[in-house]
Design an enzyme around this catalytic site. Structure first.
Site, PDB file in Angstrom:
ATOM      1  N   GLU A  29       0.759  -1.276   0.018  1.00 31.20           N
ATOM      2  CA  GLU A  29      -0.009   0.030   0.000  1.00 31.20           C
ATOM      3  C   GLU A  29       0.896   1.458  -0.162  1.00 31.20           C
ATOM      4  O   GLU A  29       0.597   2.232  -0.924  1.00 31.20           O
ATOM      5  CB  GLU A  29      -0.885  -0.041   1.296  1.00 31.20           C
ATOM      6  CG  GLU A  29      -2.102   0.750   1.132  1.00 31.20           C
ATOM      7  CD  GLU A  29      -3.043   0.722   2.320  1.00 31.20           C
ATOM      8  OE1 GLU A  29      -3.045  -0.582   3.140  1.00 31.20           O
ATOM      9  OE2 GLU A  29      -3.938   1.383   2.561  1.00 31.20           O
ATOM     10  N   ARG A  30       2.113   1.261   0.857  1.00 27.87           N
ATOM     11  CA  ARG A  30       2.926   2.322   0.948  1.00 27.87           C
ATOM     12  C   ARG A  30       3.471   2.499  -0.499  1.00 27.87           C
ATOM     13  O   ARG A  30       3.844   3.828  -0.945  1.00 27.87           O
ATOM     14  CB  ARG A  30       3.715   2.134   2.176  1.00 27.87           C
ATOM     15  CG  ARG A  30       3.114   2.148   3.293  1.00 27.87           C
ATOM     16  CD  ARG A  30       3.987   1.787   4.610  1.00 27.87           C
ATOM     17  NE  ARG A  30       3.075   1.859   5.650  1.00 27.87           N
ATOM     18  CZ  ARG A  30       3.372   1.053   6.880  1.00 27.87           C
ATOM     19  NH1 ARG A  30       4.399   0.578   7.045  1.00 27.87           N
ATOM     20  NH2 ARG A  30       2.579   1.061   7.779  1.00 27.87           N
ATOM     21  N   ARG A  55      -5.342  31.189 -19.571  1.00 28.75           N
ATOM     22  CA  ARG A  55      -6.084  31.932 -18.795  1.00 28.75           C
ATOM     23  C   ARG A  55      -5.552  33.400 -18.792  1.00 28.75           C
ATOM     24  O   ARG A  55      -4.219  33.445 -18.321  1.00 28.75           O
ATOM     25  CB  ARG A  55      -6.030  31.728 -17.177  1.00 28.75           C
ATOM     26  CG  ARG A  55      -6.769  32.568 -16.465  1.00 28.75           C
ATOM     27  CD  ARG A  55      -8.119  32.889 -16.491  1.00 28.75           C
ATOM     28  NE  ARG A  55      -8.497  33.680 -15.406  1.00 28.75           N
ATOM     29  CZ  ARG A  55      -9.897  34.329 -15.604  1.00 28.75           C
ATOM     30  NH1 ARG A  55     -10.775  34.106 -16.525  1.00 28.75           N
ATOM     31  NH2 ARG A  55     -10.147  35.248 -14.660  1.00 28.75           N
ATOM     32  N   GLN A  66       5.922  35.735 -12.485  1.00 29.23           N
ATOM     33  CA  GLN A  66       6.718  34.892 -11.593  1.00 29.23           C
ATOM     34  C   GLN A  66       6.044  34.043 -10.475  1.00 29.23           C
ATOM     35  O   GLN A  66       6.602  33.024 -10.342  1.00 29.23           O
ATOM     36  CB  GLN A  66       8.016  35.863 -11.439  1.00 29.23           C
ATOM     37  CG  GLN A  66       9.315  35.146 -10.986  1.00 29.23           C
ATOM     38  CD  GLN A  66      10.410  35.873 -10.627  1.00 29.23           C
ATOM     39  OE1 GLN A  66      10.238  36.880 -10.008  1.00 29.23           O
ATOM     40  NE2 GLN A  66      11.451  35.548 -11.012  1.00 29.23           N
ATOM     41  N   GLN A 123      -4.639  26.930  -6.379  1.00 33.88           N
ATOM     42  CA  GLN A 123      -4.338  28.146  -6.146  1.00 33.88           C
ATOM     43  C   GLN A 123      -4.101  28.986  -7.676  1.00 33.88           C
ATOM     44  O   GLN A 123      -4.608  29.953  -7.808  1.00 33.88           O
ATOM     45  CB  GLN A 123      -3.257  28.492  -5.218  1.00 33.88           C
ATOM     46  CG  GLN A 123      -3.067  30.046  -4.663  1.00 33.88           C
ATOM     47  CD  GLN A 123      -4.071  30.430  -3.876  1.00 33.88           C
ATOM     48  OE1 GLN A 123      -4.850  29.518  -3.222  1.00 33.88           O
ATOM     49  NE2 GLN A 123      -4.408  31.628  -3.816  1.00 33.88           N
ATOM     50  N   GLY A 126      -7.495  29.193  -9.303  1.00 34.82           N
ATOM     51  CA  GLY A 126      -8.365  30.093  -8.695  1.00 34.82           C
ATOM     52  C   GLY A 126      -9.707  29.707  -8.565  1.00 34.82           C
ATOM     53  O   GLY A 126      -9.760  28.624  -8.063  1.00 34.82           O
ATOM     54  N   GLY A 127     -10.824  30.305  -8.651  1.00 42.89           N
ATOM     55  CA  GLY A 127     -11.975  29.906  -8.390  1.00 42.89           C
ATOM     56  C   GLY A 127     -12.308  28.621  -9.133  1.00 42.89           C
ATOM     57  O   GLY A 127     -13.058  27.869  -8.758  1.00 42.89           O
ATOM     58  N   GLY A 151      -1.278   3.453   7.296  1.00 43.90           N
ATOM     59  CA  GLY A 151      -0.529   4.020   8.284  1.00 43.90           C
ATOM     60  C   GLY A 151      -0.061   5.598   8.170  1.00 43.90           C
ATOM     61  O   GLY A 151       0.181   5.717   7.197  1.00 43.90           O
ATOM     62  N   THR A 152      -0.709   6.073   9.213  1.00 47.52           N
ATOM     63  CA  THR A 152      -0.497   7.611   9.146  1.00 47.52           C
ATOM     64  C   THR A 152       0.916   8.042   9.092  1.00 47.52           C
ATOM     65  O   THR A 152       1.838   7.245   9.339  1.00 47.52           O
ATOM     66  CB  THR A 152      -1.224   8.111  10.451  1.00 47.52           C
ATOM     67  OG1 THR A 152      -0.546   7.921  11.503  1.00 47.52           O
ATOM     68  CG2 THR A 152      -2.703   8.045  10.579  1.00 47.52           C
TER      69      THR A 152
HETATM   70  C1  LIG Z   1     -10.741   7.250   2.564  1.00 50.60           C
HETATM   71  C2  LIG Z   1     -10.239   6.201   3.486  1.00 50.60           C
HETATM   72  C3  LIG Z   1     -10.157   4.833   2.965  1.00 50.60           C
HETATM   73  C4  LIG Z   1      -9.471   3.694   4.025  1.00 50.60           C
HETATM   74  N1  LIG Z   1      -9.471   2.461   3.379  1.00 50.60           N
HETATM   75  C5  LIG Z   1      -8.983   1.446   4.317  1.00 50.60           C
HETATM   76  C6  LIG Z   1      -9.118   0.218   3.584  1.00 50.60           C
HETATM   77  O1  LIG Z   1      -9.342  -0.090   2.473  1.00 50.60           O
HETATM   78  N2  LIG Z   1      -8.720  -0.759   4.476  1.00 50.60           N
HETATM   79  C7  LIG Z   1      -8.186  -0.426   5.706  1.00 50.60           C
HETATM   80  O2  LIG Z   1      -8.074  -1.411   6.459  1.00 50.60           O
HETATM   81  N3  LIG Z   1      -8.403   0.722   6.413  1.00 50.60           N
HETATM   82  C8  LIG Z   1      -8.774   1.598   5.625  1.00 50.60           C
HETATM   83  N4  LIG Z   1      -8.736   3.074   5.957  1.00 50.60           N
HETATM   84  C9  LIG Z   1      -8.495   3.319   7.332  1.00 50.60           C
HETATM   85  C10 LIG Z   1      -7.023   3.906   7.632  1.00 50.60           C
HETATM   86  O3  LIG Z   1      -6.136   2.905   7.392  1.00 50.60           O
HETATM   87  C11 LIG Z   1      -7.120   4.451   9.004  1.00 50.60           C
HETATM   88  O4  LIG Z   1      -7.956   5.684   9.004  1.00 50.60           O
HETATM   89  C12 LIG Z   1      -5.783   4.714   9.403  1.00 50.60           C
HETATM   90  O5  LIG Z   1      -4.649   3.835   9.547  1.00 50.60           O
HETATM   91  C13 LIG Z   1      -5.423   5.517  10.766  1.00 50.60           C
HETATM   92  O6  LIG Z   1      -6.385   5.002  11.752  1.00 50.60           O
HETATM   93  P1  LIG Z   1      -7.650   5.652  12.531  1.00 50.60           P
HETATM   94  O7  LIG Z   1      -8.324   6.451  11.530  1.00 50.60           O
HETATM   95  O8  LIG Z   1      -7.955   4.593  13.442  1.00 50.60           O
HETATM   96  O9  LIG Z   1      -6.728   6.878  13.300  1.00 50.60           O
HETATM   97  P2  LIG Z   1      -6.186   7.011  14.827  1.00 50.60           P
HETATM   98  O10 LIG Z   1      -5.324   5.635  14.975  1.00 50.60           O
HETATM   99  O11 LIG Z   1      -7.128   7.135  15.874  1.00 50.60           O
HETATM  100  O12 LIG Z   1      -5.133   8.011  14.741  1.00 50.60           O
HETATM  101  C14 LIG Z   1      -5.728   9.644  14.648  1.00 50.60           C
HETATM  102  C15 LIG Z   1      -4.554  10.308  14.793  1.00 50.60           C
HETATM  103  O13 LIG Z   1      -3.603  10.002  15.901  1.00 50.60           O
HETATM  104  C16 LIG Z   1      -2.395   9.648  15.677  1.00 50.60           C
HETATM  105  N5  LIG Z   1      -1.644   8.879  16.482  1.00 50.60           N
HETATM  106  C17 LIG Z   1      -2.287   7.380  16.688  1.00 50.60           C
HETATM  107  N6  LIG Z   1      -1.682   6.810  17.567  1.00 50.60           N
HETATM  108  C18 LIG Z   1      -0.264   7.641  17.595  1.00 50.60           C
HETATM  109  C19 LIG Z   1       0.928   7.102  18.329  1.00 50.60           C
HETATM  110  N7  LIG Z   1       1.110   5.948  18.951  1.00 50.60           N
HETATM  111  N8  LIG Z   1       1.810   8.136  18.290  1.00 50.60           N
HETATM  112  C20 LIG Z   1       1.780   9.347  17.557  1.00 50.60           C
HETATM  113  N9  LIG Z   1       0.513   9.645  16.906  1.00 50.60           N
HETATM  114  C21 LIG Z   1      -0.434   8.759  16.818  1.00 50.60           C
HETATM  115  C22 LIG Z   1      -2.340   9.538  14.266  1.00 50.60           C
HETATM  116  O14 LIG Z   1      -1.286   9.507  13.523  1.00 50.60           O
HETATM  117  C23 LIG Z   1      -3.558  10.194  13.563  1.00 50.60           C
HETATM  118  O15 LIG Z   1      -2.909  11.468  13.323  1.00 50.60           O
HETATM  119  C24 LIG Z   1      -9.132   4.143   5.210  1.00 50.60           C
HETATM  120  C25 LIG Z   1      -9.389   5.391   5.785  1.00 50.60           C
HETATM  121  C26 LIG Z   1      -9.950   6.632   4.786  1.00 50.60           C
HETATM  122  C27 LIG Z   1      -9.894   7.769   5.342  1.00 50.60           C
END
Ligand SMILES: Cc1cc2nc3c(=O)[nH]c(=O)nc-3n(C[C@H](O)[C@H](O)[C@H](O)COP(=O)(O)OP(=O)(O)OC[C@H]3O[C@@H](n4cnc5c(N)ncnc54)[C@H](O)[C@@H]3O)c2cc1C
Length: 177
Positions: A29-30, A55, A66, A123, A126-127, A151-152
């Site tokens: 995924e990554r 435009r 620029q 940006q 624009g609109g 993974g965030t």
């Molecule tokens: C459009 C969309 C499609 C998706 N599709 C899928 C999919 O197909 N399959 C699937 O399995 N999932 C899917 N997801 C889920 C996605 O993987 C999760 O939303 C993501 O892993 C984050 O988990 P959470 O939403 O529970 O956020 P949380 O875990 O609640 O995190 C919220 C915030 O807290 C931060 N945080 C949490 N723990 C820590 C820590 N220990 N240290 C520092 N910061 C932390 C996070 O970085 C984030 O900024 C999807 C999400 C979206 C928005």
């Protein structure tokens, strides 16, 4: 889930190794983020070039300003970097610790830069960029997912740090005791 019974023929992978299977999937995924980010930034660049040449405002094409040129050149620089980094990932074995770390590093910047590329393109347009007549607002939402899904961004930093500590010999970083 607890006490769920699954017949042998329906078991996916090895029982007890679910987390490992999920993390392997995360690496795919990554990597996909790098590939998709390149595509979106390229689309931003092409859209910005085309629109700003057509435009006209205050007597000239906006591409002649620029301030617009700097944004477009920045899009090109972002595309070059994300594309190069993703191609390097594609040359590595996905099972290697090096790939595991680098794919997280690439995802951090590919995702942030794609969001920024969409904002900058909006940006420039624009609109029109804000409107649904143009596809940039949709790509901006798609790009934002790259910072959350798989993974965030915070998690990518944690993956990198864990990997650096675990594989210190591999990466030749002698300062970690
Ligand atoms: C459009 C969309 C499609 C998706 N599709 C899928 C999919 O197909 N399959 C699937 O399995 N999932 C899917 N997801 C889920 C996605 O993987 C999760 O939303 C993501 O892993 C984050 O988990 P959470 O939403 O529970 O956020 P949380 O875990 O609640 O995190 C919220 C915030 O807290 C931060 N945080 C949490 N723990 C820590 C820590 N220990 N240290 C520092 N910061 C932390 C996070 O970085 C984030 O900024 C999807 C999400 C979206 C928005």
């Amino acid at each position: 889930m607890k006490d769920v019974e699954v017949s042998a023929g329906q078991v996916l992978g090895k029982p007890g190794s679910g987390f490992l299977q999920i993390t392997t999937g995360f690496n795919h995924e990554r990597l996909y983020v790098g590939i998709a980010a390149s595509a979106i930034i390229r689309h931003c660049l092409e859209t910005a070039l085309k629109y700003s040449a057509q435009r006209h405002a205050f007597g000239k094409a906006i591409i002649e300003h620029q301030a617009i040129q700097l944004k477009i050149a920045h899009l090109y620089a972002q595309l070059t970097m994300v594309d190069a980094a993703t191609r390097e990932l594609l040359s590595l074995s996905m099972d290697s610790p090096e790939f595991h770390l680098k794919v997280s590093a690439v995802k951090i910047f590919a995702s942030q830069w794609t969001v920024q590329a969409c904002l900058d393109t909006m940006q420039i347009l624009g609109g029109m960029g804000y409107s649904r007549e143009c596809d940039i607002e949709r790509f901006m939402r798609d790009a934002k997912l790259f910072e959350i899904g798989g993974g965030t961004t915070d998690m990518q930093y944690m993956v990198i740090m864990k990997g650096l500590i675990k594989n210190q010999n591999l990466f030749n970083f002698s300062y970690i005791r």
